[in-house]
Motif scaffolding. Structure first.
Motif, PDB file in Angstrom:
ATOM      1  N   GLU A  76      32.559  77.147  34.732  1.00  0.00           N
ATOM      2  CA  GLU A  76      31.727  78.282  34.813  1.00  0.00           C
ATOM      3  C   GLU A  76      30.792  78.217  36.091  1.00  0.00           C
ATOM      4  O   GLU A  76      30.340  76.792  36.502  1.00  0.00           O
ATOM      5  CB  GLU A  76      30.790  78.567  33.672  1.00  0.00           C
ATOM      6  N   LEU A  77      30.620  79.120  36.879  1.00  0.00           N
ATOM      7  CA  LEU A  77      30.058  79.154  38.114  1.00  0.00           C
ATOM      8  C   LEU A  77      28.464  78.335  37.918  1.00  0.00           C
ATOM      9  O   LEU A  77      28.333  77.579  38.710  1.00  0.00           O
ATOM     10  CB  LEU A  77      29.774  80.437  38.639  1.00  0.00           C
ATOM     11  N   ARG A  78      27.687  78.585  36.811  1.00  0.00           N
ATOM     12  CA  ARG A  78      26.547  78.172  36.471  1.00  0.00           C
ATOM     13  C   ARG A  78      26.601  76.501  36.425  1.00  0.00           C
ATOM     14  O   ARG A  78      25.618  75.963  36.363  1.00  0.00           O
ATOM     15  CB  ARG A  78      25.827  78.853  35.545  1.00  0.00           C
ATOM     16  N   ALA A  79      27.886  76.067  35.792  1.00  0.00           N
ATOM     17  CA  ALA A  79      27.849  74.849  35.676  1.00  0.00           C
ATOM     18  C   ALA A  79      28.199  74.066  36.959  1.00  0.00           C
ATOM     19  O   ALA A  79      28.558  72.611  36.599  1.00  0.00           O
ATOM     20  CB  ALA A  79      28.961  74.468  34.481  1.00  0.00           C
ATOM     21  N   HIS A  80      28.303  74.573  37.907  1.00  0.00           N
ATOM     22  CA  HIS A  80      28.761  73.839  39.396  1.00  0.00           C
ATOM     23  C   HIS A  80      27.525  72.881  39.825  1.00  0.00           C
ATOM     24  O   HIS A  80      26.222  73.418  39.273  1.00  0.00           O
ATOM     25  CB  HIS A  80      29.301  74.690  40.201  1.00  0.00           C
ATOM     26  N   ASP A  81      27.792  71.928  40.628  1.00  0.00           N
ATOM     27  CA  ASP A  81      26.702  71.468  41.274  1.00  0.00           C
ATOM     28  C   ASP A  81      26.246  72.223  42.620  1.00  0.00           C
ATOM     29  O   ASP A  81      26.995  72.694  43.563  1.00  0.00           O
ATOM     30  CB  ASP A  81      27.224  70.039  41.995  1.00  0.00           C
ATOM     31  N   LEU A  82      25.027  72.841  42.402  1.00  0.00           N
ATOM     32  CA  LEU A  82      24.446  73.733  43.339  1.00  0.00           C
ATOM     33  C   LEU A  82      23.701  73.090  44.510  1.00  0.00           C
ATOM     34  O   LEU A  82      22.798  72.268  44.320  1.00  0.00           O
ATOM     35  CB  LEU A  82      23.605  74.661  42.663  1.00  0.00           C
ATOM     36  N   TYR A  83      23.804  73.434  45.766  1.00  0.00           N
ATOM     37  CA  TYR A  83      23.005  72.870  46.607  1.00  0.00           C
ATOM     38  C   TYR A  83      22.222  74.152  47.627  1.00  0.00           C
ATOM     39  O   TYR A  83      22.723  74.484  48.544  1.00  0.00           O
ATOM     40  CB  TYR A  83      23.864  71.924  47.802  1.00  0.00           C
ATOM     41  N   PRO A  84      21.392  74.531  47.137  1.00  0.00           N
ATOM     42  CA  PRO A  84      20.639  75.697  47.857  1.00  0.00           C
ATOM     43  C   PRO A  84      19.784  75.414  48.860  1.00  0.00           C
ATOM     44  O   PRO A  84      19.283  76.420  49.673  1.00  0.00           O
ATOM     45  CB  PRO A  84      19.669  76.253  46.855  1.00  0.00           C
ATOM     46  N   ASP A  85      19.337  74.273  49.236  1.00  0.00           N
ATOM     47  CA  ASP A  85      18.614  73.852  50.672  1.00  0.00           C
ATOM     48  C   ASP A  85      19.289  73.645  51.831  1.00  0.00           C
ATOM     49  O   ASP A  85      18.580  73.334  52.725  1.00  0.00           O
ATOM     50  CB  ASP A  85      17.904  72.542  50.072  1.00  0.00           C
ATOM     51  N   ALA A  86      20.645  73.811  51.773  1.00  0.00           N
ATOM     52  CA  ALA A  86      21.382  73.874  53.029  1.00  0.00           C
ATOM     53  C   ALA A  86      20.981  75.138  53.756  1.00  0.00           C
ATOM     54  O   ALA A  86      20.475  75.994  53.231  1.00  0.00           O
ATOM     55  CB  ALA A  86      22.716  73.401  52.980  1.00  0.00           C
ATOM     56  N   PRO A  87      21.599  75.368  55.022  1.00  0.00           N
ATOM     57  CA  PRO A  87      21.468  76.577  55.620  1.00  0.00           C
ATOM     58  C   PRO A  87      22.018  77.783  54.734  1.00  0.00           C
ATOM     59  O   PRO A  87      21.445  78.875  54.827  1.00  0.00           O
ATOM     60  CB  PRO A  87      22.157  76.442  56.906  1.00  0.00           C
ATOM     61  N   ALA A  88      22.823  77.423  53.854  1.00  0.00           N
ATOM     62  CA  ALA A  88      23.285  78.181  52.753  1.00  0.00           C
ATOM     63  C   ALA A  88      23.593  77.687  51.650  1.00  0.00           C
ATOM     64  O   ALA A  88      23.506  76.557  51.519  1.00  0.00           O
ATOM     65  CB  ALA A  88      24.657  79.012  53.472  1.00  0.00           C
ATOM     66  N   LEU A  89      23.785  78.365  50.581  1.00  0.00           N
ATOM     67  CA  LEU A  89      24.191  77.917  49.125  1.00  0.00           C
ATOM     68  C   LEU A  89      25.634  77.378  49.232  1.00  0.00           C
ATOM     69  O   LEU A  89      26.746  78.117  49.562  1.00  0.00           O
ATOM     70  CB  LEU A  89      24.014  78.852  48.223  1.00  0.00           C
ATOM     71  N   VAL A  90      25.540  76.106  48.958  1.00  0.00           N
ATOM     72  CA  VAL A  90      26.800  75.520  48.784  1.00  0.00           C
ATOM     73  C   VAL A  90      27.006  74.983  47.315  1.00  0.00           C
ATOM     74  O   VAL A  90      26.022  74.488  46.656  1.00  0.00           O
ATOM     75  CB  VAL A  90      27.002  74.137  49.724  1.00  0.00           C
TER      76      VAL A  90
END
Lengths: 199, 83
Positions: free
Chosen positions: B31-45
């Protein structure tokens, strides 16, 4: 050769050191990351120059540390709009790294632990414009800021200064890197505000 | 019935936060919500929690919306009529 930028005494934008669209972050140093922070043991770390060159050029951590280092004081500019004045680094000039390297390549892809890449013209890395730095403010470069070593190319937006850099691949063809393939500008000159493709 | 480009309107009207992404690297479906999110880069990774490969990049800077799904082999979303 020490590279020292003009002194900063709180004049900010007025003395022309703040590129368009940027703000002075002051003492802050935001950590922007697109992935987990690598922690490569120094005994496994190396730095290589590869690609269209006369054979692989490789330095272990000890060999890299033994290369001539120079102090660098520069302003840095992040594409997310913060700038930071008078940052102090120490590292090895790319001119030193490329001494004795025979190549006809015109482009470079810097590559890092974790898979990050960024592309630059070779001429932007030479002539005292770029370094591989391992020291920040007289301390070993912290992992969150790209330690043990990162590229430093202060005349371009800071995404070009690849954290956790492990080598340079010299190429005849320009190969867009991680952010350049996502619509960010291929060159990234902060003074021309080249944030996105087409700017 | 043929699928046309007009059908993409319906796709992007869906709530993708409930999507399941199949990683193009390791094949794990998550599920997308269970991925590792890196929101602090220039874009969401967004990275695969199994192999850390980048499966999605999303950015809104410069007056444009950018979506890169080149690291996703398959995007699965429940159709509204099935909900």
């Amino acid at each position: 050769m020490a590279v020292v930028s003009r002194g900063f005494h709180g004049r900010g934008r007025r003395d022309g050191r703040l590129p368009p669209g940027q703000r002075d972050i002051g003492d802050g140093f935001p950590v922007l990351t697109a992935g987990p922070t690598p922690h490569t043991p120094l005994e496994e770390w190396d730095f290589v120059v590869q690609g269209e060159v006369d054979g692989l050029h490789r330095w272990t951590w000890e060999e890299f540390r033994a290369l001539p280092h120079e102090p660098v004081t520069v302003d840095i500019h992040c594409v997310t709009s913060w700038s930071k004045f008078d940052t102090h680094w120490s590292g090895v000039s790319i001119d030193t790294v490329l001494e004795g390297v025979e190549t006809a390549a015109e482009y470079v892809v810097a590559f890092s632990d974790g898979g990050y890449t960024t592309n630059l013209p070779l001429e932007d890395l030479t002539g005292g414009q770029a370094w591989v730095v391992d020291t920040y403010e007289d301390e070993p470069l912290a992992p969150e800021h790209g330690g043990p070593a990162r590229l430093l190319v202060p005349h371009l937006y800071f995404w070009k200064s690849a954290k956790w850099v492990r080598g340079l691949a010299l190429t005849s063809f320009d190969e867009p890197g991680f952010w350049e393939t996502f619509g960010y500008h291929n060159y990234g000159d902060p003074w021309r505000e080249q944030r996105y493709a087409g700017d | 019935m043929a699928t046309t480009l007009d059908d993409l309107r319906g796709l992007f009207a869906l709530d993708l936060t409930d999507a399941v992404l199949t990683c193009g690297g390791c094949g794990a479906s998550t599920e997308l919500r269970a991925h590792d999110l890196y929101p602090d880069a220039p874009a969401l990774v967004v990275r695969c929690p199994s192999c850390t490969a980048v499966v999605l990049r999303f950015g809104t800077g410069g007056g444009r919306v950018r979506l890169d799904l080149s690291g996703t082999r398959l995007l699965t979303v429940t159709a509204p009529s099935a909900g």
